[in-house]
Design an enzyme around this catalytic site. Structure first.
Site, PDB file in Angstrom:
ATOM      1  N   GLY A  12       0.781  -1.235   0.000  1.00  0.00           N
ATOM      2  CA  GLY A  12       0.000   0.000   0.000  1.00  0.00           C
ATOM      3  C   GLY A  12       0.813   1.286   0.000  1.00  0.00           C
ATOM      4  O   GLY A  12       0.334   2.314   0.468  1.00  0.00           O
ATOM      5  N   ARG A  65     -15.153 -15.496 -11.061  1.00  0.00           N
ATOM      6  CA  ARG A  65     -14.548 -14.159 -11.067  1.00  0.00           C
ATOM      7  C   ARG A  65     -15.633 -13.094 -11.227  1.00  0.00           C
ATOM      8  O   ARG A  65     -15.567 -12.027 -10.645  1.00  0.00           O
ATOM      9  CB  ARG A  65     -13.530 -14.052 -12.199  1.00  0.00           C
ATOM     10  CG  ARG A  65     -12.256 -14.834 -11.898  1.00  0.00           C
ATOM     11  CD  ARG A  65     -11.301 -14.761 -13.058  1.00  0.00           C
ATOM     12  NE  ARG A  65     -11.017 -13.396 -13.429  1.00  0.00           N
ATOM     13  CZ  ARG A  65     -10.891 -12.970 -14.691  1.00  0.00           C
ATOM     14  NH1 ARG A  65     -11.028 -13.788 -15.684  1.00  0.00           N
ATOM     15  NH2 ARG A  65     -10.623 -11.710 -14.930  1.00  0.00           N
ATOM     16  N   HIS A 109       1.231   0.674 -13.251  1.00  0.00           N
ATOM     17  CA  HIS A 109       2.005  -0.507 -13.647  1.00  0.00           C
ATOM     18  C   HIS A 109       3.491  -0.141 -13.617  1.00  0.00           C
ATOM     19  O   HIS A 109       3.870   0.919 -14.135  1.00  0.00           O
ATOM     20  CB  HIS A 109       1.578  -0.930 -15.058  1.00  0.00           C
ATOM     21  CG  HIS A 109       2.274  -2.160 -15.528  1.00  0.00           C
ATOM     22  ND1 HIS A 109       1.958  -3.421 -15.060  1.00  0.00           N
ATOM     23  CD2 HIS A 109       3.298  -2.324 -16.405  1.00  0.00           C
ATOM     24  CE1 HIS A 109       2.741  -4.303 -15.639  1.00  0.00           C
ATOM     25  NE2 HIS A 109       3.565  -3.680 -16.458  1.00  0.00           N
ATOM     26  N   ASP A 145      -3.326  -4.709 -18.817  1.00  0.00           N
ATOM     27  CA  ASP A 145      -2.393  -3.574 -18.912  1.00  0.00           C
ATOM     28  C   ASP A 145      -2.386  -2.937 -20.306  1.00  0.00           C
ATOM     29  O   ASP A 145      -1.344  -2.487 -20.783  1.00  0.00           O
ATOM     30  CB  ASP A 145      -0.967  -4.015 -18.521  1.00  0.00           C
ATOM     31  CG  ASP A 145      -0.896  -4.556 -17.104  1.00  0.00           C
ATOM     32  OD1 ASP A 145      -1.612  -4.033 -16.241  1.00  0.00           O
ATOM     33  OD2 ASP A 145      -0.126  -5.503 -16.869  1.00  0.00           O
TER      34      ASP A 145
HETATM   35  C1  GRF Z   1       3.361  -1.319  -7.505  1.00  0.00           C
HETATM   36  O1  GRF Z   1       4.604  -1.661  -8.006  1.00  0.00           O
HETATM   37  C2  GRF Z   1       2.388  -1.084  -8.624  1.00  0.00           C
HETATM   38  O2  GRF Z   1       2.992  -0.552  -9.760  1.00  0.00           O
HETATM   39  C3  GRF Z   1       1.885  -2.471  -8.911  1.00  0.00           C
HETATM   40  O3  GRF Z   1       1.789  -3.078  -7.649  1.00  0.00           O
HETATM   41  C4  GRF Z   1       2.719  -2.473  -6.753  1.00  0.00           C
HETATM   42  C5  GRF Z   1       1.945  -2.015  -5.554  1.00  0.00           C
HETATM   43  O4  GRF Z   1       2.785  -1.537  -4.546  1.00  0.00           O
HETATM   44  N1  GRF Z   1       0.642  -2.421  -9.642  1.00  0.00           N
HETATM   45  P1  GRF Z   1       2.170  -0.863  -3.247  1.00  0.00           P
HETATM   46  O5  GRF Z   1       1.224  -1.884  -2.616  1.00  0.00           O
HETATM   47  O6  GRF Z   1       1.435   0.382  -3.658  1.00  0.00           O
HETATM   48  O7  GRF Z   1       3.334  -0.567  -2.369  1.00  0.00           O
END
Ligand code: GRF
Length: 217
Positions: A12, A65, A109, A145
């Site tokens: 997070g 899902r 991403h 993505d």
């Molecule tokens: C990040 O690297 C984001 O790009 C990817 O998941 C990761 C989440 O990291 N989608 P965090 O939980 O916000 O630290």
């Protein structure tokens, strides 16, 4: 005011960057709910620390899902969410979910899309030998993505990088561009034309956030 629903599964840090930007009044919106598919996610702890409502919706709550996503959609609607923000949410969304919030779901991403979609992309970038990678904020469409790109930030990849050192470098950029992309949405400045997202001129609002890609640290 635009109300966010943030979807998380992990540590997070992006959620934290969004909370910090809201508290610093750089990002002018609210977080109505944080939804996690995992009890143990540190992101849940962060949300609670800031008194943000949390809903835990475990993966095994539904058989399909689509049924799972129906629960998420209902939860987001119950909290009157305008914009869904995926911040490390480790599930693919069904078309039903995407159609419920058309061009109102963002994802971040850790690569320069369309290069390296999917998982473990920092390792893939290092192994491939690219000289630059980075972070991409995009709207979510029905592919993986593949949605229209809102903003990207590039970082160098060095010879002695590991997946972890590159991950850290990219993460720093993520924390700058995600709140910024959300603020552009809040200001009504994102216009989607086919695959392209046009960022409209700022009508000179005082105190608006500076594009972090051009700002000093
Ligand atoms: C990040 O690297 C984001 O790009 C990817 O998941 C990761 C989440 O990291 N989608 P965090 O939980 O916000 O630290």
């Amino acid at each position: 005011m635009i109300n966010l629903g943030v979807l998380v599964s992990g540590s997070g840090t992006n959620l934290q960057a969004i909370i910090d930007a809201i508290e610093a009044k750089k990002l002018k919106c609210s977080i109505g709910v944080v939804i996690s598919n995992s009890h143990g996610a540190y992101a849940v702890h962060r949300a609670k620390r800031h008194n943000i409502p949390v809903e835990i919706i475990p993966n095994n709550i539904a058989n399909t899902r689509e049924d799972y996503d129906t629960i998420i959609i209902d939860t987001l609607k119950r909290y009157s969410v305008d914009l869904v923000v995926m911040a490390g949410f480790m599930r693919l969304l069904t078309p039903k979910f995407v159609r419920a919030f058309p061009m109102r779901i963002m994802n971040i991403h850790p690569a320069l899309l369309p290069a390296f979609p999917g998982l473990n992309v920092q390792r893939k970038a290092v192994e491939y030998g690219v000289k630059f990678s980075g972070a991409t904020v995009h709207f979510v469409d029905e592919g993986v993505d593949t949605g229209p790109i809102i903003i990207q930030s590039a970082v160098p990849v060095y010879d002695d990088d590991t997946a972890e050192t590159l991950r850290q470098r990219i993460l720093k950029e993520e924390h700058k561009i995600y709140p910024y992309a959300i603020q552009l949405f809040v200001e009504g400045r994102l216009e989607v034309k086919g695959r392209r997202v046009i960022v409209k001129e700022h009508p000179k609002i005082k105190g608006s956030m500076q594009n972090p890609c051009y700002a000093d640290d």
